[in-house]
Design an enzyme around this catalytic site. Sequence first.
Site, PDB file in Angstrom:
ATOM      1  N   LYS A  99      45.023  37.607  -6.712  1.00 27.08           N
ATOM      2  CA  LYS A  99      45.378  38.480  -5.574  1.00 27.08           C
ATOM      3  C   LYS A  99      44.529  39.665  -5.413  1.00 27.08           C
ATOM      4  CE  LYS A  99      48.956  37.016  -3.498  1.00 27.08           C
ATOM      5  NZ  LYS A  99      49.096  37.324  -2.059  1.00 27.08           N
TER       6      LYS A  99
ATOM      7  N   ASP B 108      55.826  40.312  -4.542  1.00 29.45           N
ATOM      8  CA  ASP B 108      56.711  39.815  -5.856  1.00 29.45           C
ATOM      9  C   ASP B 108      55.995  40.134  -7.212  1.00 29.45           C
ATOM     10  OD1 ASP B 108      58.781  38.356  -4.374  1.00 29.45           O
ATOM     11  OD2 ASP B 108      57.154  37.117  -3.507  1.00 29.45           O
TER      12      ASP B 108
HETATM   13  C1  LIG Z   1      50.429  33.292  -7.790  1.00 29.91           C
HETATM   14  C2  LIG Z   1      50.489  33.269  -6.538  1.00 29.91           C
HETATM   15  N1  LIG Z   1      50.230  32.074  -6.043  1.00 29.91           N
HETATM   16  C3  LIG Z   1      50.014  31.742  -4.528  1.00 29.91           C
HETATM   17  C4  LIG Z   1      50.458  32.974  -3.906  1.00 29.91           C
HETATM   18  C5  LIG Z   1      50.862  32.413  -2.447  1.00 29.91           C
HETATM   19  O1  LIG Z   1      50.002  33.316  -1.521  1.00 29.91           O
HETATM   20  P1  LIG Z   1      50.439  33.513  -0.044  1.00 29.91           P
HETATM   21  O2  LIG Z   1      51.579  34.279   0.090  1.00 29.91           O
HETATM   22  O3  LIG Z   1      49.420  34.019   0.608  1.00 29.91           O
HETATM   23  O4  LIG Z   1      50.790  32.076   0.608  1.00 29.91           O
HETATM   24  C6  LIG Z   1      50.949  34.201  -4.222  1.00 29.91           C
HETATM   25  C7  LIG Z   1      51.611  34.905  -3.276  1.00 29.91           C
HETATM   26  O5  LIG Z   1      51.868  36.102  -3.800  1.00 29.91           O
HETATM   27  C8  LIG Z   1      50.819  34.154  -5.789  1.00 29.91           C
HETATM   28  O6  LIG Z   1      51.269  35.617  -6.127  1.00 29.91           O
END
Ligand SMILES: Cc1ncc(COP(=O)(O)O)c(C=O)c1O
Length: 407
Positions: free
Chosen positions: A80, A127
Amino acid sequence: MSMREIRKYRFKYLLQTPGGGSLPSDFCEAVARKVERFHQQIPGYRPTELVRLSHLAEVWGVKDIFVKDESTRFNLKAFKALGGSYAVARLLSRHLGMSPDDIDFAYLSCHEARERIGQVTFTTATDGNHGRGIAWAAEKLHQSAVIYMPKAAARSRVENIRSHGATVIITDLNYDDTVRLCRRRAEENGWYVIQDTAWEGYAEIPLWIMQGYMTMCVEALNRMIPAALPPTHVFVQAGVGSLAGAVVGYLINKFKEQPPKFITMEPHNAACILASAAAGDGRAHTVSGDLNTVMAGLACGEPNPTGWRILRDFCSCYVSCDDFVAANGVRILANPLKGDAPVEAGESGAVGLGVLDLLCNNESFGELKQKLVIGPDSILLFFNTEGATDPESHREILWYGKYPSWF
Ligand SMILES: Cc1ncc(COP(=O)(O)O)c(C=O)c1O
């Protein structure tokens, strides 16, 4: 184009023939290279591993399996910060009247820049992973961060954000309502919202965040293309769809002549991308409720319209699945075949491998596998977007078999 269900496994999917829209120029190679150069300036930057699971590929009957392992990104355990750091730096550079082509991370973090910019506060709802990235970027740039989290946020994720000096506020709301609360508080206090999803009138910062994610793909292809192993299938998980939109947006520009097949994965209770595809009117659709899932990073009910438009035009398949699929992915990546390397994957990071397991090893998924043309010539790319960001849950899955397969 209709939704199908493999009922015994509570697995839903929708197939489509992609290729409707024009290429998303915000995700072209030139932009991606500029973003990569920005990330290379950050102290501690190094490309994350592209793990090759050759033995697993052999046993599962495909040509190759690659996992871009973001569990080590900037020592923050998730991809992120690639997005958050780029967005924050673009914002501060603009503050200083600097061109986006001249972003200088060292300058932005020096005393003189801080004097010129003054004290600013970044805020976001999260989150966990995105908030940690923003708190980390704010700390590096000697600014402040106030991070809002939905109810039932994991303690470890809260503590990790606090460890970067940010203020954390845990709400009694779900993710999407937490975003709205954060926006209100920002207006009242004059803070900058650095949110990883867009809404009407708020698209520029989320676009920068999405562009930041492209570095993951650039790094992966830096390894795959010289080895003459371009991906034929790309599996990417979706919360609001910013990550998936960025991945698909970049790779469709890169491989426009012969694009890979793109497959998105979501948890059932927060499958807003699948719901948008199923609605069939081309628009983004929201799902509501508790959004309860062990895939906490994917527990989002409102798609990012920018991401959705790219996914709508270029994806081949949208999947929603049960928590056991993600848990299986965690177990498979942590316990590799002899000769393959282990990967520490969190639940949101591992769901793609869980889906591939079903496709390769379960007859009920044979038709879907065939329609996706997954076989001995397939080179599959996955993104392990997080490590064990909730270590307690990770241990329960690995040691005590939580979220078992029931078949
Ligand atoms: C570990 C992880 N993978 C995937 C995602 C998905 O990203 P997006 O919300 O941009 O679809 C998130 C989003 O917070 C994440 O924390």
